[in-house]
Design a protein around this motif. Sequence first.
Motif, PDB file in Angstrom:
ATOM      1  N   VAL A   1       0.830  -1.199   0.000  1.00  0.00           N
ATOM      2  CA  VAL A   1       0.000   0.000   0.000  1.00  0.00           C
ATOM      3  C   VAL A   1       0.870   1.257   0.000  1.00  0.00           C
ATOM      4  O   VAL A   1       0.567   2.248  -0.685  1.00  0.00           O
ATOM      5  N   THR A   2       1.955   1.215   0.740  1.00  0.00           N
ATOM      6  CA  THR A   2       2.862   2.360   0.797  1.00  0.00           C
ATOM      7  C   THR A   2       3.457   2.661  -0.570  1.00  0.00           C
ATOM      8  O   THR A   2       3.524   3.821  -0.999  1.00  0.00           O
ATOM      9  N   GLU A   3       3.883   1.620  -1.292  1.00  0.00           N
ATOM     10  CA  GLU A   3       4.473   1.848  -2.618  1.00  0.00           C
ATOM     11  C   GLU A   3       3.417   2.297  -3.616  1.00  0.00           C
ATOM     12  O   GLU A   3       3.697   3.151  -4.476  1.00  0.00           O
ATOM     13  N   ALA A   4       2.203   1.758  -3.527  1.00  0.00           N
ATOM     14  CA  ALA A   4       1.126   2.215  -4.405  1.00  0.00           C
ATOM     15  C   ALA A   4       0.844   3.700  -4.171  1.00  0.00           C
ATOM     16  O   ALA A   4       0.565   4.453  -5.117  1.00  0.00           O
ATOM     17  N   ASN A   5       0.904   4.137  -2.911  1.00  0.00           N
ATOM     18  CA  ASN A   5       0.728   5.561  -2.604  1.00  0.00           C
ATOM     19  C   ASN A   5       1.829   6.407  -3.249  1.00  0.00           C
ATOM     20  O   ASN A   5       1.582   7.495  -3.761  1.00  0.00           O
TER      21      ASN A   5
END
Length: 565
Positions: A340-344
């Motif tokens: 989720v952090t990388e998608a953000n």
Amino acid sequence: MGLSLAGDLATRGIRSLLIEKTDGTILQPKMDMVGVRTMEFCRRWGIAEWVEQSPYPRDYPQDNVWLESFTGVEFGREPMVSKEEEPLPKQSPQKRERCPQDMFDPILTRFVRQFDESTIEYETELQSFTQSAKGVVAELRHKNGTLETITADYLVGTDGAASTVRRALDIPMHGQPVLTYTTNVIFRCKDLPSLHDKGKAYRFIFIGEEGTWLTIVAIDGADRWRLSYVGSQERRTLEEADIHKLILRAMGKPFEYEIESVMPWVRRALVAETFGKGRVFLAGDACHLTSPTGGFGMNTGIADAVDLSWKLAAVLDGWADPALLESYTIERKPVAVRMVTEANRNLKRMLATRTKAPDPIAFDPSPEGAAARKAYGDWYTETMRAEWYSIGIHLGFNYYESPVVCPDGSDNPDDDVSNYVQTGRPGHRAPHAWLKDGQSTLDLFGEGVTLLRLSADAPSTDGFGAAAGERSIPLTIHDLSAQGAEIHDLYGAALVLVRPDGHVGWRGNVVPGDPGGVLDTLRGANPSQAAILPPDLPGEEPHVDLRFEDIESFAGRDEEVRRRG
């Protein structure tokens, strides 16, 4: 996720009932990229060729293009070859594939229906459930309104963003509940590329003086296209007239098209506090919601299913301690937070144009405009590159801190988004290497625990064999010492134990004094280390408990989709 879980359980001989409250029709394909790790699972399931042979044309270029409009100026592009031309990565026997959800789901359904162990019931909805130390009792409602009560050993909620199961368990989610209010539109247009000069490409990112405002992707490489009005954190409902204006602006001139469906949704960055309670678990969107920037969501959910599947099967088959199931959240939650952090980050890269919009001169056909476009396009191309090349996200997650892995004190390798260096470090995906018979080392894993002997002078494996027999652990031993030193060096030890999910559980150069203790760790009967609580996703709101009525999701319920002629 439900289909993946049911199928993987079936390959392990475990019976399951999969219920789906819709008729299974996919009105809005929400994913189209099958990642390399998912393709490795498909390879083990025997369906990799089915995915490769899906209706999506393998000769369709996969370029990503940033532009004003189809008939306006182009700022730049990331040229990417078709799936047919893309080479295999050196780290895997498979490569990522383009297979939209309305093509991929039927493939998984066909896979699941091969097995007598699996039953699928459509138009059947979970009404309620209770659990005890002995199992789960669930009440189902069928299409005709009749109620049915069933009992099961375990229940897994793969029921999406508005998960009934998660709400019943009262599990909150952490992170950012709103990144953007977005609207997806599926429209048909025959031979769209012939109407402009930008050529065939997978994804078009539209940039105006306000920055990025729209994307269009080629869903099937033919006549279906998905338009996404990116939106902002301000809620906005698009009327039909608004949608037609968006399509017209994107093309830059009138043309013929047909709107097939419209779905408003909220882009979120949320991870559940825990991925289950007692005998009830969560997987996929039910426990993590992410921006689709990067194509991580479905692929992470399938990895959830594989991690949970082998553990459920091991417990039900009697060779693992029920405590093994406690490692599911410990292993998978950090992976979800990382994803989720990388998608953000990818979303922020895509929307960087909103704080660094093109100079108005960049839209001018003059030489000055061309120079401004090139400078802007070069900057944006470099900004976006991490999203297109992300093998490190797909293969680089690990379970080193898990209590059912035996740590060896080795250093954690760099976590690089765009590159992945294979390692045999415990908790990591066991490395791929080609064997002399044409198999991959990955083809040796999956059914049970696998012991690799990688050196001719490695000690006898009899101790592990005897300990596994005493515990009824399905252990397969492969002597690869004649394959050459390359595989030994890749794995970093003479002996390696690989779990049923293809992750290294232990490695060493000598058989430990108590090989049974090592196997006990892997089966949850002798945790190697104290449980380390996975992190929560940081966000604007530290504690978010979303209820059903609050959620509009990319998973999309049928009643949220407005069909148009």
